[in-house]
Design a protein around this motif. Structure first.
Motif, PDB file in Angstrom:
ATOM      1  N   CYS A 122      41.776  35.105  40.405  1.00 32.56           N
ATOM      2  CA  CYS A 122      42.437  34.612  39.741  1.00 32.56           C
ATOM      3  C   CYS A 122      41.814  32.966  38.656  1.00 32.56           C
ATOM      4  O   CYS A 122      41.013  32.499  38.291  1.00 32.56           O
ATOM      5  CB  CYS A 122      43.193  33.121  40.823  1.00 32.56           C
ATOM      6  N   CYS A 138      46.617  45.694  34.835  1.00 30.32           N
ATOM      7  CA  CYS A 138      46.163  45.061  35.539  1.00 30.32           C
ATOM      8  C   CYS A 138      46.852  45.246  37.379  1.00 30.32           C
ATOM      9  O   CYS A 138      48.174  44.803  36.436  1.00 30.32           O
ATOM     10  CB  CYS A 138      45.788  43.667  35.839  1.00 30.32           C
ATOM     11  N   LEU A 190      52.199  36.227  37.314  1.00 26.21           N
ATOM     12  CA  LEU A 190      51.558  35.604  35.411  1.00 26.21           C
ATOM     13  C   LEU A 190      51.947  34.963  36.008  1.00 26.21           C
ATOM     14  O   LEU A 190      53.483  34.694  35.868  1.00 26.21           O
ATOM     15  CB  LEU A 190      51.774  36.702  34.985  1.00 26.21           C
ATOM     16  N   LEU A 225      47.939  42.691  39.460  1.00 24.07           N
ATOM     17  CA  LEU A 225      48.309  41.137  39.390  1.00 24.07           C
ATOM     18  C   LEU A 225      49.416  41.193  40.143  1.00 24.07           C
ATOM     19  O   LEU A 225      50.364  41.974  39.909  1.00 24.07           O
ATOM     20  CB  LEU A 225      48.368  41.793  37.978  1.00 24.07           C
ATOM     21  N   LEU A 284      54.145  43.313  40.467  1.00 21.86           N
ATOM     22  CA  LEU A 284      54.047  42.139  39.695  1.00 21.86           C
ATOM     23  C   LEU A 284      55.189  41.310  40.714  1.00 21.86           C
ATOM     24  O   LEU A 284      56.428  42.017  40.468  1.00 21.86           O
ATOM     25  CB  LEU A 284      54.103  41.564  38.177  1.00 21.86           C
ATOM     26  N   ALA A 306      41.432  41.062  29.578  1.00 19.31           N
ATOM     27  CA  ALA A 306      42.574  41.512  30.868  1.00 19.31           C
ATOM     28  C   ALA A 306      41.832  42.866  31.183  1.00 19.31           C
ATOM     29  O   ALA A 306      41.601  43.734  32.351  1.00 19.31           O
ATOM     30  CB  ALA A 306      43.833  42.241  30.098  1.00 19.31           C
ATOM     31  N   ARG A 319      40.384  43.547  34.950  1.00 17.72           N
ATOM     32  CA  ARG A 319      41.356  45.021  35.147  1.00 17.72           C
ATOM     33  C   ARG A 319      41.268  45.898  36.841  1.00 17.72           C
ATOM     34  O   ARG A 319      42.383  45.658  37.156  1.00 17.72           O
ATOM     35  CB  ARG A 319      41.571  45.357  34.319  1.00 17.72           C
ATOM     36  N   LEU A 373      42.142  41.027  39.208  1.00 18.04           N
ATOM     37  CA  LEU A 373      43.176  40.184  38.757  1.00 18.04           C
ATOM     38  C   LEU A 373      44.037  40.082  39.256  1.00 18.04           C
ATOM     39  O   LEU A 373      44.940  41.362  39.299  1.00 18.04           O
ATOM     40  CB  LEU A 373      43.434  40.105  37.416  1.00 18.04           C
ATOM     41  N   GLU A 374      44.593  39.037  40.166  1.00 22.35           N
ATOM     42  CA  GLU A 374      45.447  38.826  40.630  1.00 22.35           C
ATOM     43  C   GLU A 374      46.402  38.062  40.388  1.00 22.35           C
ATOM     44  O   GLU A 374      47.220  38.231  41.046  1.00 22.35           O
ATOM     45  CB  GLU A 374      45.433  38.685  42.186  1.00 22.35           C
ATOM     46  N   ASP A 375      46.280  36.795  39.765  1.00 29.59           N
ATOM     47  CA  ASP A 375      46.564  35.814  39.203  1.00 29.59           C
ATOM     48  C   ASP A 375      46.019  34.687  37.969  1.00 29.59           C
ATOM     49  O   ASP A 375      44.533  35.037  38.026  1.00 29.59           O
ATOM     50  CB  ASP A 375      46.289  34.723  40.212  1.00 29.59           C
ATOM     51  N   LEU A 376      46.901  35.288  37.152  1.00 34.03           N
ATOM     52  CA  LEU A 376      46.607  34.363  35.827  1.00 34.03           C
ATOM     53  C   LEU A 376      47.352  34.113  35.209  1.00 34.03           C
ATOM     54  O   LEU A 376      48.777  33.961  34.828  1.00 34.03           O
ATOM     55  CB  LEU A 376      46.771  36.258  34.923  1.00 34.03           C
TER      56      LEU A 376
END
Length: 167
Positions: free
Chosen positions: A41, A99, A105, A102, A133, A58, A62, A65-68
């Motif tokens: 995150c 990602c 977003l 992810l 997503l 990113a 890659r 990443l789960e939360d951007l």
């Protein structure tokens, strides 16, 4: 992570919040993304990122990443390929294609994000959207058209929550 002299163990950071960190420059953000590749995150809202830096972040994150969370387009420029469309579109589509983990977003206040899809790219399959997503926040992105938004939603079948307030 880094090695601690006291415990001789590797510390792995999973959450990083640099929201409104105006004193960190773009090179500093790149170093963060390169150094902490296990981040799940990250919050870079109001850090003045451009497309190139967002893309680098990113790419480096890659696999984890789960939360951007990104916001503020004051430095967002289309320094990438011409087919990316309006400023902001390039990094947005790169994030979605790079990602796979992810699920959240926030892409806020990117005034030039239009979600303009390039038909040539779609036919070539250049952007292979990861469909995990679930939460997308596009508040403050005033240039998004309903057509672009509808096309994006069709490509994200697991989307559960969408926020888009253009003002």
């Amino acid at each position: 992570g880094y090695k601690s002299n006291l415990h001789s163990r590797v510390v792995v950071f999973k959450i990083l919040n640099l929201r409104s960190c105006v004193n960190i420059n773009l090179n500093g953000l790149k170093i963060v993304a390169e150094s902490f590749r296990h981040l799940h995150c990250v919050d870079f809202r109001n850090c003045g990122l451009n497309d190139k830096t967002i893309t680098k972040i990113a790419y480096n994150l890659r696999f984890t990443l789960e939360d951007l969370k990104l916001a503020d387009s004051s430095h967002a420029t289309n320094r990438g390929k011409k087919e990316w469309g309006c400023p902001g579109d390039g990094s947005f589509f790169i994030i979605l294609s790079l990602c796979p983990r992810l699920h959240t977003l926030f892409f806020n206040k990117y005034m030039s994000l239009s979600l303009s899809f390039n038909h040539k790219l779609e036919k070539m399959g250049s952007f292979n959207y990861h469909r995990g997503l679930k939460h997308l926040n596009l508040d403050g992105c005033e240039s998004i058209s309903m057509n672009g938004l509808n096309r994006l939603i069709k490509k994200l079948p697991n989307l559960e929550h969408l926020s888009w307030k253009d003002t």
